[in-house]
Scaffold this active site. Sequence first.
Site, PDB file in Angstrom:
ATOM      1  N   CYS A 196     -18.512 -23.033 -42.833  1.00 45.27           N
ATOM      2  CA  CYS A 196     -17.794 -22.482 -43.981  1.00 45.27           C
ATOM      3  C   CYS A 196     -16.308 -22.278 -43.667  1.00 45.27           C
ATOM      4  O   CYS A 196     -15.618 -23.219 -43.313  1.00 45.27           O
ATOM      5  CB  CYS A 196     -18.487 -21.212 -44.458  1.00 45.27           C
ATOM      6  SG  CYS A 196     -17.980 -20.640 -46.090  1.00 45.27           S
ATOM      7  N   HIS A 213     -15.177 -25.174 -45.341  1.00 48.58           N
ATOM      8  CA  HIS A 213     -15.081 -24.850 -46.757  1.00 48.58           C
ATOM      9  C   HIS A 213     -13.715 -25.349 -47.244  1.00 48.58           C
ATOM     10  O   HIS A 213     -12.726 -25.257 -46.508  1.00 48.58           O
ATOM     11  CB  HIS A 213     -15.197 -23.333 -46.961  1.00 48.58           C
ATOM     12  CG  HIS A 213     -15.359 -22.969 -48.389  1.00 48.58           C
ATOM     13  ND1 HIS A 213     -14.277 -22.772 -49.218  1.00 48.58           N
ATOM     14  CD2 HIS A 213     -16.467 -22.800 -49.143  1.00 48.58           C
ATOM     15  CE1 HIS A 213     -14.711 -22.480 -50.427  1.00 48.58           C
ATOM     16  NE2 HIS A 213     -16.049 -22.492 -50.409  1.00 48.58           N
TER      17      HIS A 213
END
Length: 193
Positions: free
Chosen positions: A111, A131
């Site tokens: 992420c 991310h």
Amino acid sequence: MASQTPQKKALILAVDGMEEIEFCSAVSVLRRAEIDVTIAGVASASPVKSSRSVVITPERSLADLKSTTDAFDAVVLPGGLGAAKAFSESAEVGSLLKRFEAAGKLIAIICASPSALPAHGVGLGKTVTSHPSVADKLKEGGKYNYSEERVVVDRQLITSRAPGTALEFSLAIVKNLVGEEKAAAVAAPMLLK
């Protein structure tokens, strides 16, 4: 008598603001694969509050484990913007990542937390993902080859994108540590493949 392969060990870091899906997926999948998982709080062994207010109590603190981190085969950092910031700013996490990289041990980050890689100068020249909100940090200066694949494995560095890729990410860790057959055996009853 045949010698038994020693059980693999993974250290999963816990910190306020971490993404609970990514954290819990990693713990669950690795333990299903019979990997010995230790949950370590970065600041202490006190409970941490995830990004969606799920409270998790680490088993140990990273400081308590300092002299024994060499016993682990992998370190896993869950994402979440709060976690990414904490991991990026922690000298102790930076030192840990550098030691794992130098020893050729697995580093797995998902992420927003791959932003800790450039913060500590780890994984330079490797292919990574993250991310989208932190992609620019990894693209800046050409220190990494950025990919938008869901999970990227570049030797002993595994990166992934978001909560929606958490199970794939966790299975990639299992595959790296104990093999494709074990990863498939874990995935099957979870109806993943």
